[in-house]
Design a protein around this motif. Sequence first.
Motif, mmCIF file in Angstrom:
data_model
loop_
_atom_site.group_PDB
_atom_site.id
_atom_site.type_symbol
_atom_site.label_atom_id
_atom_site.label_comp_id
_atom_site.label_asym_id
_atom_site.label_seq_id
_atom_site.Cartn_x
_atom_site.Cartn_y
_atom_site.Cartn_z
ATOM 1 N N ILE A 165 12.189 -66.816 -35.756
ATOM 2 C CA ILE A 165 12.007 -65.085 -36.395
ATOM 3 C C ILE A 165 11.763 -63.734 -35.401
ATOM 4 O O ILE A 165 11.654 -63.258 -35.188
ATOM 5 C CB ILE A 165 11.577 -64.652 -38.282
ATOM 6 N N VAL A 166 10.255 -64.261 -35.065
ATOM 7 C CA VAL A 166 9.520 -64.373 -33.669
ATOM 8 C C VAL A 166 10.205 -63.756 -32.435
ATOM 9 O O VAL A 166 10.705 -62.607 -31.792
ATOM 10 C CB VAL A 166 8.072 -64.548 -33.236
ATOM 11 N N HIS A 211 13.355 -63.897 -32.174
ATOM 12 C CA HIS A 211 14.522 -63.061 -32.064
ATOM 13 C C HIS A 211 14.645 -61.719 -32.217
ATOM 14 O O HIS A 211 15.228 -60.917 -31.742
ATOM 15 C CB HIS A 211 15.484 -64.124 -33.222
ATOM 16 N N THR A 212 12.972 -61.898 -32.517
ATOM 17 C CA THR A 212 13.181 -60.145 -32.938
ATOM 18 C C THR A 212 12.248 -59.588 -31.491
ATOM 19 O O THR A 212 12.935 -58.213 -31.532
ATOM 20 C CB THR A 212 11.613 -60.301 -33.844
ATOM 21 N N GLU A 215 15.512 -59.115 -29.137
ATOM 22 C CA GLU A 215 16.096 -57.900 -29.677
ATOM 23 C C GLU A 215 15.690 -55.838 -29.345
ATOM 24 O O GLU A 215 16.273 -54.910 -28.739
ATOM 25 C CB GLU A 215 16.047 -57.204 -31.386
ATOM 26 N N ALA A 252 8.126 -54.486 -34.439
ATOM 27 C CA ALA A 252 8.940 -54.752 -34.356
ATOM 28 C C ALA A 252 8.860 -56.436 -34.877
ATOM 29 O O ALA A 252 9.347 -57.131 -36.427
ATOM 30 C CB ALA A 252 10.204 -54.899 -33.591
ATOM 31 N N VAL A 253 7.996 -56.844 -33.845
ATOM 32 C CA VAL A 253 8.060 -58.334 -34.912
ATOM 33 C C VAL A 253 6.793 -58.480 -36.092
ATOM 34 O O VAL A 253 7.268 -58.980 -37.069
ATOM 35 C CB VAL A 253 6.006 -59.160 -33.402
ATOM 36 N N SER A 281 7.287 -55.622 -38.970
ATOM 37 C CA SER A 281 7.999 -55.260 -39.447
ATOM 38 C C SER A 281 9.252 -56.371 -40.082
ATOM 39 O O SER A 281 8.905 -56.861 -41.206
ATOM 40 C CB SER A 281 8.897 -54.261 -38.907
ATOM 41 N N ALA A 282 10.072 -57.037 -38.879
ATOM 42 C CA ALA A 282 10.567 -58.690 -39.074
ATOM 43 C C ALA A 282 10.030 -59.516 -40.106
ATOM 44 O O ALA A 282 10.369 -60.168 -40.739
ATOM 45 C CB ALA A 282 10.866 -59.740 -37.993
ATOM 46 N N THR A 323 10.669 -60.575 -43.969
ATOM 47 C CA THR A 323 11.528 -61.675 -44.348
ATOM 48 C C THR A 323 10.397 -62.301 -45.054
ATOM 49 O O THR A 323 11.300 -63.421 -45.774
ATOM 50 C CB THR A 323 11.927 -62.385 -42.709
#
Length: 122
Positions: free
Chosen positions: A27-28, A30-31, A34, A96-97, A99-100, A104
Amino acid sequence: MADNKQYITQIQDHGTVMISEDVITTIVAHTIEEVEGVAGLSTKPGADIAEMIGKKNWGKGMKITITDNDTLQVECNLILSYGQSVVTVAKAVQDAVTSALESTTGVKVACVNVNVCGIVRQ
């Protein structure tokens, strides 16, 4: 802190949910990809060998720590694109990290430490 803990356990009404450290790492990663201005993660030589001997995420550009109370601490080593504001990109990565991961996994993020290790022209 438990540096060797590899799962976050959440007890639900109808059973238990276990979230692997590998899922959190994915997850980290991919975030971070972006976020505008990030060229990539800064990796260390020998990361593949370290993983084979059980050193998870060593040299892969990030370190995930699952604390005893199931909160996350994230440390990421980044390479930024030339011409970007280091502070702005680092703040964007932190936001972003956080929040994701929280949206998630439902797990609280204690901190996201960003280490800028280099800048490249793209």
